[in-house]
Design an enzyme around this catalytic site. Structure first.
Site, PDB file in Angstrom:
ATOM      1  N   TYR A   1       0.747  -1.321 -10.563  1.00 25.80           N
ATOM      2  CA  TYR A   1       1.541  -2.296  -9.808  1.00 25.80           C
ATOM      3  C   TYR A   1       2.964  -2.260 -10.348  1.00 25.80           C
ATOM      4  CZ  TYR A   1       2.529  -7.030  -7.824  1.00 25.80           C
ATOM      5  OH  TYR A   1       3.023  -8.115  -7.149  1.00 25.80           O
TER       6      TYR A   1
ATOM      7  N   LYS B   1       0.590   0.041  -6.159  1.00 24.55           N
ATOM      8  CA  LYS B   1       1.236  -0.937  -5.287  1.00 24.55           C
ATOM      9  C   LYS B   1       2.694  -1.024  -5.732  1.00 24.55           C
ATOM     10  CE  LYS B   1       1.808  -5.753  -4.051  1.00 24.55           C
ATOM     11  NZ  LYS B   1       1.490  -7.183  -4.282  1.00 24.55           N
TER      12      LYS B   1
END
Length: 297
Positions: free
Chosen positions: A139, A167
Site C-alpha cells: 500500500y 494499492k
C-alpha cells in the site's frame, strides 16, 4: 483463493462505524458490508485509511476483521489491514488476520520512522512477506507514511512469492504507470485514488480500491464495466464532487457523512484526531451523493 483474479474489479476500503459512545458498532459495520455485497462489490478491505485503523486497538482490529470474514462468508476476499511501524506488530496483525480467516493482509511502509534509504523499505517488506501467514498486498500512500515506495523497490519485491500487488493512493498516474512497467504481469495493480480510476484502468490497472465505493458501490461497479466507454468517463466525472469533498474534509469523515446521508449507517462519528464534517458542509456532500446515485445504473 486466486487473488490476482479476485481483485480484478472494485475492492472497498470499508469504514469502521462507531456508536454514540465511541465504540465500534458491530451492527452498523454489518450493514455497510451488506450494502456492499448487495451491490456486487468484488472485495473488502477493513482497517485501511478510510477504516481509521490507526485509531483502533489490536483487539478492535481483530474483531473488525473477524466480523468481515463472518459476514462475507467467502463470497469476496477479505484484505485485512496490517499496517504498523514495526515488523513485529505487522506480523502480529497478520497472525490475527490469519486466525479469523482473512485472505490477505495489506501493508504500508513504516511511518514516523521513514526509511532513510529505499533499501530499508525493501528489507522491511521482504522480511514481513517471508514470515506472513497470508499473502501481502502493498500500500503506497506517501501523504500518510511520509515517503513513497520507489518503483525500483517495488520491481525488486514484486518477485517475492508472498507479495501479490500494490494499492497506490499517491494520486500520481506517472508513478503508477512506472510501477506497472517495472513489475511482472501477475503483480496486481490497484488504483486507490478515485479521481484516477478510469485513466488507470484504461492503461491496464487490474482494478480499484476506492474509498467512495463505500457510498456508491453500484456506480463503481458500473464504472469498472464501462471504463473504456463514454459511460465510464461520465461516471468518473460524477464521482469528482464527492471525491473533492473527501480531499477537503478527510476520507473517513466525508465518506461516513455520505453513508449517513444515504441511510446506510446511523451516525458519522469518527475518532480523534479526526472530526465530523461540519453542519455547513453537509448539504454539499448530500448533493454530491445524490448526483452520483442519479448517474448510476
Amino acid at each position: 483463493m486466486d487473488l490476482q483474479h479476485a481483485l480484478q474489479g472494485i475492492t472497498c476500503p470499508v469504514v469502521t462505524p462507531f456508536d454514540d459512545a465511541g465504540a465500534v458498532d458491530d451492527d452498523a459495520f454489518g450493514d455497510v458490508l451488506e450494502h456492499l455485497l448487495e451491490h456486487d462489490i468484488d472485495g473488502v478491505f477493513p482497517c485501511g485509511t478510510t477504516g481509521e485503523f490507526a485509531s483502533l486497538t489490536r483487539e478492535e482490529r481483530r474483531r473488525v476483521h473477524e466480523l468481515a470474514v463472518e459476514h462475507v462468508g467467502g463470497e469476496v476476499p477479505v484484505l485485512a489491514g496490517a499496517a504498523a511501524t514495526s515488523r513485529s506488530d505487522v506480523l502480529a496483525y497478520a497472525a490475527d488476520a490469519a486466525d479469523v480467516g482473512a485472505d490477505a493482509i495489506v501493508v504500508t511502509p513504516p511511518y514516523f520512522h521513514t526509511a532513510n534509504d529505499p533499501t530499508g523499505n525493501q528489507q522491511f517488506l521482504e522480511e514481513v512477506a517471508d514470515r506472513s501467514p497470508l499473502p501481502v498486498l502493498l500500500y503506497n500512500i506517501p501523504v500518510c507514511t511520509g515517503g513513497r515506495l520507489e518503483p525500483e523497490t517495488l520491481a525488486t519485491v514484486a518477485t517475492h512469492d508472498n507479495i501479490v500487488g500494490l494499492k497506490d493512493s499517491s494520486g500520481d498516474l506517472e508513478y503508477f504507470l512506472s510501477v506497472m512497467r517495472q513489475t511482472p504481469d501477475d503483480f496486481c495493480m490497484l488504483q486507490g485514488y478515485d479521481a484516477l480510476l478510469v485513466p488507470a484502468l484504461r492503461m491496464g490497472a487490474d482494478g480499484g480500491l476506492n474509498a467512495l465505493s463505500n457510498v456508491a458501490p453500484e456506480a463503481y461497479g458500473d464504472l469498472y464495466e464501462t471504463f473504456d466507454e463514454p459511460r465510464g468517463e461520465a461516471l468518473q466525472d460524477a464521482i469528482a464532487p464527492l471525491f473533492d469533498a473527501c480531499v477537503s474534509y478527510g476520507f473517513a469523515p466525508a465518506t461516513k457523512a455520505a453513508l449517513e446521508h444515504r441511510g446506510v449507517i446511523p451516525t458519522d462519528a469518527v475518532r480523534p484526531p479526526l472530526v465530523e464534517v461540519s453542519e455547513d458542509s453537509r448539504p454539499a456532500i448530500a448533493s454530491a451523493v445524490d448526483g452520483l446515485l442519479e448517474s448510476g445504473p
